[in-house]
Motif scaffolding. Structure first.
Motif, PDB file in Angstrom:
ATOM      1  N   GLU A 146       1.215   6.524  -7.320  1.00  0.00           N
ATOM      2  CA  GLU A 146       0.992   5.809  -6.339  1.00  0.00           C
ATOM      3  C   GLU A 146       0.459   4.477  -7.007  1.00  0.00           C
ATOM      4  OE1 GLU A 146      -1.753   7.711  -4.480  1.00  0.00           O
ATOM      5  OE2 GLU A 146      -2.383   6.376  -3.679  1.00  0.00           O
ATOM      6  N   GLU A 203     -11.011   0.676  -7.150  1.00  0.00           N
ATOM      7  CA  GLU A 203      -9.520  -1.014  -6.063  1.00  0.00           C
ATOM      8  C   GLU A 203      -9.551  -1.961  -7.310  1.00  0.00           C
ATOM      9  OE1 GLU A 203     -11.820  -2.316  -3.237  1.00  0.00           O
ATOM     10  OE2 GLU A 203     -12.564  -3.768  -4.538  1.00  0.00           O
ATOM     11  N   ARG A 222       0.513  -0.872  -0.103  1.00  0.00           N
ATOM     12  CA  ARG A 222       0.351  -0.206  -0.033  1.00  0.00           C
ATOM     13  C   ARG A 222       1.267   1.401   0.149  1.00  0.00           C
ATOM     14  NH1 ARG A 222      -3.427   2.486   4.200  1.00  0.00           N
ATOM     15  NH2 ARG A 222      -2.125   2.169   5.883  1.00  0.00           N
ATOM     16  N   HIS A 242      -6.730   3.483 -15.127  1.00  0.00           N
ATOM     17  CA  HIS A 242      -5.129   3.868 -15.595  1.00  0.00           C
ATOM     18  C   HIS A 242      -4.434   3.734 -16.418  1.00  0.00           C
ATOM     19  CE1 HIS A 242      -4.866   3.552 -10.810  1.00  0.00           C
ATOM     20  NE2 HIS A 242      -5.374   4.834 -11.214  1.00  0.00           N
ATOM     21  N   GLU A 263     -14.772   4.018  -2.676  1.00  0.00           N
ATOM     22  CA  GLU A 263     -12.420   4.303  -3.500  1.00  0.00           C
ATOM     23  C   GLU A 263     -12.086   2.954  -4.448  1.00  0.00           C
ATOM     24  OE1 GLU A 263      -9.276   5.019  -0.448  1.00  0.00           O
ATOM     25  OE2 GLU A 263      -8.134   4.103  -2.024  1.00  0.00           O
ATOM     26  N   TYR A 310      -1.397   0.757  -7.236  1.00  0.00           N
ATOM     27  CA  TYR A 310      -2.678   0.563  -6.503  1.00  0.00           C
ATOM     28  C   TYR A 310      -2.755  -1.162  -6.617  1.00  0.00           C
ATOM     29  CZ  TYR A 310      -4.768   4.595  -6.474  1.00  0.00           C
ATOM     30  OH  TYR A 310      -5.479   6.634  -5.720  1.00  0.00           O
TER      31      TYR A 310
END
Lengths: 108, 112
Positions: free
Chosen positions: B100, B3, A45, B29, B1, B102
């Protein structure tokens, strides 16, 4: 590709500040520095990312000196739930490789 | 959110069999990744995928492995002829245009 070196493990106590340093001597100009947290049986994470100087979010701070050859993740006032493996990554979008990670154990 | 999802959560297969691990990345993405993690070891990069082609791959990602994004939503990892040493947790990840990533919850592959 920049290789990263971190301590294998660290111990701390609840309420203390923890600093984990990562060395990345051959970091490239375009590389960013990103830190991830991983709990057992879960995917990593995202914690924080930076390019230079200091970055702070609600979870942690990241300190990067001017030469960018190292970075330090700072976790303020850790709790038992911060026990995890922390990974430093150096790279760009196409190539993001994890180092060995630092296993942080927070004790009561 | 939003995922990343992965199926199945656990796959058991016999040595020599083909397996396909499936991932649904976050819809807007652009970069997609597969990693693996052998029990108790670090997360190992396998491959990254961008603009419908492999962007980077590691030395682990040999001819036995292939990736596909067949329909604009799924992202699959195929292992053609599994070996005992392929037993690991396989993580899919996606990234928009910053750093970032995921990660999905992983697929545990057990080769017997």
């Amino acid at each position: 590709l920049a290789k990263t070196t971190q301590p294998i493990s660290m111990d701390s106590y609840e309420g203390q500040e923890v600093n984990i340093t990562c060395s990345h001597n051959n970091i490239a100009t375009n590389d960013y520095i990103t830190w991830y947290q991983q709990f057992p049986s879960q995917g990593p994470r995202f914690i924080i990312q930076g390019y230079k100087t200091k970055v702070t979010n609600e979870v942690a701070s990241l300190f990067i000196p001017a030469d960018r050859k190292s970075s330090t993740l700072s976790l303020p006032r850790v709790s038992l739930s911060d026990t995890a493996v922390y990974y430093c990554l150096v790279g760009r979008e196409g190539d993001m490789r994890f180092g060995a990670g630092t296993r942080l154990t927070v004790k009561p | 959110e939003p995922e990343v999802t992965q199926t199945p959560s656990h796959q058991v297969t016999q040595m020599g069999q083909e397996v396909i691990l499936r991932c649904v990345p976050i819809s807007n993405h652009l970069y997609f990744y597969w990693y693996r993690q052998i029990l108790g070891q670090k997360v190992e990069f396998l491959v990254s995928f961008y603009n419908n082609e492999i962007s980077e791959k590691s030395e682990i990602f040999d001819d036995q492995f292939s990736v596909e994004r067949p329909d604009g939503s799924n992202f699959t990892l195929k292992i053609r002829s599994t070996k005992l040493e392929d037993s690991a947790m396989y993580f899919c990840a996606s990234l928009l245009n910053d750093y970032e990533q995921y990660f999905g919850p992983g697929t545990r592959l057990t080769v017997t």
